[in-house]
Write an enzyme that holds these catalytic residues in place. Structure first.
Site, PDB file in Angstrom:
ATOM      1  CB  THR A   7     -46.688  -3.767   1.076  1.00  0.00           C
ATOM      2  OG1 THR A   7     -45.789  -4.848   1.172  1.00  0.00           O
ATOM      3  CG2 THR A   7     -46.062  -2.534   1.702  1.00  0.00           C
ATOM      4  N   GLY A 162     -50.640 -10.896   7.454  1.00  0.00           N
ATOM      5  CA  GLY A 162     -51.108 -11.569   6.248  1.00  0.00           C
ATOM      6  C   GLY A 162     -52.458 -12.238   6.431  1.00  0.00           C
ATOM      7  CB  CYS A 165     -53.643  -6.721   5.918  1.00  0.00           C
ATOM      8  SG  CYS A 165     -53.502  -5.445   4.646  1.00  0.00           S
ATOM      9  CB  THR A 168     -50.440  -8.191   4.054  1.00  0.00           C
ATOM     10  OG1 THR A 168     -50.395  -6.776   4.207  1.00  0.00           O
ATOM     11  CG2 THR A 168     -49.162  -8.798   4.604  1.00  0.00           C
TER      12      THR A 168
END
EC number: 3.4.25.2
Length: 178
Positions: A7, A162, A165, A168
């Site tokens: 996350t 985002g 990763c 994410t």
């Protein structure tokens, strides 16, 4: 058994405003289990923001314990974090939990690590989780070179994380205290 992980949680403090945001992806191994999880919350009469990363069950356990400490210490964020960290270091069950928290109120932002450390981030910017390094670098660059609000910086930082990763996503929850 594989752990749930991955996350990005990021917090930015600028002046008398703070924003804390996170993405919504929950991953088990190489499978996305959920895309709209809410890992950033308001607690203690909406006066404290908290975001968590790490094992989902572990994070919820820590969040519950942190809320109890916050109630016990009448909303004193630093005291609650230090007391939680003390428990984390001395309790055998807590030491096995794999999670991290970012907490923020009107005056203070703290990172509570998986080792039971309580850190006051430099420059009012911090991030945790698999995309944390990307988000923190982006937030720092934006804070130093733009006049964007903390919320806008958090939003853009999560967007960049985002994009970079795999753990994410772009489903974001952002909370602010002004």
């Amino acid at each position: 058994m594989e752990q749930f992980h991955g996350t990005t949680i990021v917090s930015v403090r600028r002046g008398d405003k703070v924003a804390l945001g996170g993405d919504g992806q929950v991953t088990l191994g190489n499978i996305v289990m959920k895309g709209g999880a809410r890992k950033v919350r308001r607690i203690y009469n909406n006066q404290v923001l908290v975001g968590f990363a790490g094992g989902t069950a572990d994070a919820f356990s820590l969040l519950d314990r942190f809320e109890a400490k916050l109630e016990k210490h009448q909303g004193n964020l630093t005291r609650a974090a230090v007391e939680l960290a003390k428990d984390w270091r001395t309790d055998r069950m807590l030491r096995r939990l794999e999670a991290m928290l970012i907490t923020a109120d009107a005056n203070t932002t703290l990172v509570i690590t998986g080792n039971g450390d309580v850190l006051d981030p430099e420059g009012g910017i911090c991030a945790i989780g698999s995309g944390g390094a990307y988000a923190q670098a982006a937030a720092r660059a934006l804070a130093e070179n733009t006049e964007l609000s903390p919320r806008e910086i958090v939003e853009k930082s999560l967007e960049i994380a985002g994009d970079m990763c795999i753990y994410t996503n772009h489903n974001r929850v952002i909370e602010t205290i002004e």
